[in-house]
Every structure is written in C-alpha cells, then in structure tokens.
Design an enzyme around this catalytic site. Structure first.
Site, short mmCIF file in Angstrom:
data_model
loop_
_atom_site.label_atom_id
_atom_site.label_comp_id
_atom_site.label_asym_id
_atom_site.label_seq_id
_atom_site.Cartn_x
_atom_site.Cartn_y
_atom_site.Cartn_z
N HIS A 43 0.85 -1.19 0.00
CA HIS A 43 0.00 0.00 0.00
C HIS A 43 0.88 1.24 0.00
CE1 HIS A 43 -2.12 3.04 2.71
NE2 HIS A 43 -2.84 3.06 1.61
N HIS A 120 2.15 10.92 -1.40
CA HIS A 120 1.24 10.54 -0.32
C HIS A 120 1.37 11.62 0.75
CE1 HIS A 120 -0.06 7.87 3.23
NE2 HIS A 120 -1.13 8.24 2.55
#
Length: 321
Positions: A43, A120
C-alpha cells in the site's frame, strides 16, 4: 521493537524464498486467472522515499497547506511521520515477493515540465521514470514473475502529462506489457512473454491505449481500530467480490483525533503492534472465484512480519478444491 521495523534478516530470508514465487507455484495453479490467485501487494508503495523538504500535496486541505507555510518546523515533520507506509525500497519489495504496486503519480505545482513524482501527502525524491526503469530491470532478471502496477490517485496531471506517462510505460516495458482483455493466467502470460499488467485510473487514457487496464478496485477501510477494519473487510466480502482483479487493504488509517491525542506516535508506531491481529485475518482468507474470496491483499510496512509469505501460502488452498 520500539515502533521500528527490523527488516535486515527477515528481508534476506524472504528474498531467498519469495523472489521467484510465481514460477515456483504448483503447475496446477499456472492455469488459474490472476484475479483468482492470492497476490501480495504494498500500500502506497513509494513512501519509503518521501522528501522531508517537499511541499504538502495540493490535494491536502488548505488549512494544512497554510500551517506548513506558517509553522513548517511543526507541521512538516508531523505530516511526514504519518505519511510513510513502507521502509523497503522498490527492488527490496519485489525481492520479498510483492507483486502489486500502488503507484500514486503526481506533477508538483511549479515543478519541471516532465518530472513526475509519487505522492502521499508529500512528494517523493524518486522520479516515476526512474522507478519504472528499476522495475523493468528487476523483471528482466526474473522472467517468470508478473507485476501489477496500479497507477492511481493522480495529482496535477494534464492530458499531455498522461500521454507522456503512458509513452514512458510503453517505452520502458515494451513487449512485457499485457494488453487489455480477459484476465490472463500465468501460463498465458509466460507464453506471450508478458510480465506487466498496468491498471490506470484515468478512463480517457485507458480508452486510447490497449496496454492499459481499468482501475483496480481497492477496499480501503479508513479505520483506526483493527476490529473496525476487519469488520469493514468482512462486510465487503459479504457483498461479494468484483469479477476482476481487486485489492483488500489491511491498512490502518489515522484520523485527526488520533494524531492529536498521540503526539509521540507515527503511522509506523500505530501499525506495528496491530499487525499480528491483521495477520490472523489474512491467514483465514481464501482465493478463488467464490463471492467471499480474496485476490490481492495489500499491506503496510512490508518486511515487518510474515505478511507476504502468508498471502502467497493462501494459494495452497486452491489445490484442495
């Protein structure tokens, strides 16, 4: 462990056992479509190389972006420690057996015209083109391994930049790319020399390029508590799995309340003590075509436990059918 991942010895062991796990599967599994196999994924794959000096992502709230400018010494370290989900680099992740890569591509506002990064909350030091080249070189040394590249959560991407990225993908991977169609088996991929399935979240680009597959659904629970996350995943299973490649994410996610009430913690310190419970859930899963079956399972902090091996071993359950 003190909230730190100790990966050196475990990573070396997994590299020896899982680097070529697809080619080492029982031959009966070579004819199972990829969406019925159990495949380990990471992830937010690229967060091991987030740039501590990076500006806050343009997708984040205006308040957070303002705070990062007014109080950078407080805001930026706080954002950084809640953004990192991986510590192994891309080659190490592939070596230990990860075959689904979660690639979130961005063009930084004010950045060089063709420099694409991953993102991110903040941006990476690594460039997309360099990373894709590294993956291609790894695949060249592992000719029977197959990777699924999920290009998603795009930020700051114009149509021209999408075309540039797709052209990079085509040039770098060439004949390794599996064209869109029915989900293939390993035997079919090997027969054609295909090693790369690229899912792409921009529908316009998918319609223009047969090398791109539609976006792969990702079950993201957005939960702080392990029990809540497992409850969410079990609910998704009860509704029924998609008849395509899909991801069940065993990813815990902080919220503002948790961050404010745990000032000394990080995503890593929050996640590691909860991995055994999540691992127990993983071991109970079963791949296959059934409505409650899993396919790709993506985790955080790859190498901290036996997650990858446990996901791979789920394929043995298919031999009992």
């Amino acid at each position: 462990m003190g909230g730190q991942v100790s990966t050196s010895s475990s990573c070396q062991h997994l590299c020896c056992t899982n680097a070529d796990w697809m080619s080492q599967l029982c031959p009966r599994l070579w004819d199972v479509p990829l969406h019925h196999l159990s495949i380990p994924g990471s992830h937010d794959t690229m967060t091991y190389c987030l740039n501590k000096k990076s500006p806050i992502s343009q997708k984040e709230s205006q308040l957070l972006q303002l705070l990062s400018k007014v109080l950078p010494c407080i805001t930026c370290p706080l954002v950084f420690k809640w953004s990192v989900t991986q510590v192994l680099n891309i080659t190490e992740q592939l070596d230990v057996g990860v075959r689904y890569l979660d690639l979130r591509v961005a063009h930084m506002a004010g950045g060089s015209e063709k420099n694409l990064h991953f993102v991110h909350m903040v941006y990476t030091t690594a460039l997309v083109e360099d990373t894709l080249t590294e993956i291609s070189e790894w695949l060249g040394n592992h000719p029977q391994e197959v990777v699924i590249l999920a290009c998603r959560n795009f930020e700051g991407m114009t149509e021209d930049l999408h075309e540039y990225l797709v052209s990079c993908i085509k040039i770098i991977f060439g004949d390794m790319l599996c064209p869109r169609g029915e989900v293939p088996t390993l035997r079919q991929l090997w027969a054609c020399g295909h090693q790369v399935v690229v899912s792409y979240e921009d529908e316009g680009s998918v319609s223009r390029h047969r090398e791109l597959w539609p976006s792969i659904p990702y079950w993201w629970g957005n939960k702080v508590k392990t029990s809540d996350l497992i409850q969410y995943l079990e609910f998704k299973k009860s509704v029924g799995r998609p008849d395509q490649l899909f991801v069940a994410g065993i990813n815990l996610t902080e919220n503002l309340l948790y961050v404010l009430t745990h000032p000394a913690e990080s995503l890593q310190r929050m996640t590691l003590p909860r991995l055994p419970c999540l691992e127990a859930w993983v071991r109970e899963q079963c791949p296959g075509p059934g409505s409650r079956c899993t396919n790709i399972i993506a985790g955080d902090f790859i190498g901290a436990d036996d997650f990858v091996s446990n996901v791979i071993r789920l394929n043995d359950k298919l031999l009992r059918c």
